[in-house]
Design an enzyme around this catalytic site. Structure first.
Site: not given
Length: 160
Positions: A66-67
């Site tokens: 994720h980011g």
């Protein structure tokens, strides 16, 4: 938050080929770029940066990279089932074959964390991993993830 808010049927990769973690992240970033219009390299770099903090492999063959890439305006999810499990440096040391990408706007804050928790809970729900691993195609995987009956959405046929 229903997963249908962040995951669309075209964001399911039922048999991704990857020989390692970086290749898996590259393939996933490429597909995410196609679906979001964001820069593939930026997505990939965002994911690599997060992995440097510690693996997003949460155990049981699951990874949730994720980011928060710049210019994304909504939460975005993408699911990939790998053809062969790969080393993802997961916390339990086990290879990963289920990957759920989550991208969020910079200002998402709590929504990003809620979405991460929602995805982790869903993937750890008893029976879901077995169903996801044995599902025959993207439509079946999407149905499992969104708790819908394949081909049915509120009584209307679903294309895809």
């Amino acid at each position: 938050m229903p997963l249908t808010d962040i995951l669309t049927p075209d964001a399911i990769l039922p048999s991704l080929k990857a020989s390692g973690k970086k290749q898996a992240l590259q393939e996933i970033a490429a597909r995410a770029a196609d679906l979001t219009g964001l820069d593939e390299r930026e997505i990939y770099e965002t994911l690599l940066q997060r992995e440097r903090l510690g693996s997003t492999g949460i155990g049981d063959g699951i990874a949730i990279p994720h980011g928060k890439p710049a210019r994304i305006d909504r939460l975005f999810g993408l699911f990939a089932r790998l053809e062969k499990p790969i080393d993802f440096e997961a916390i339990d040391g086990q290879p990963v074959d289920i990957v759920f990408l989550l991208l969020a706007p910079e200002a998402a804050g709590a929504d990003h964390l809620k979405a991460l928790a929602r995805v982790a809970r869903l993937l750890r729900e008893p029976g879901n991993l077995d169903r996801l691993r044995s599902a025959r195609d993207a439509a079946a995987i999407y149905a499992i993830l969104t708790h819908e009956t394949p081909g049915v959405d509120g009584g209307k046929a679903v294309s895809g």
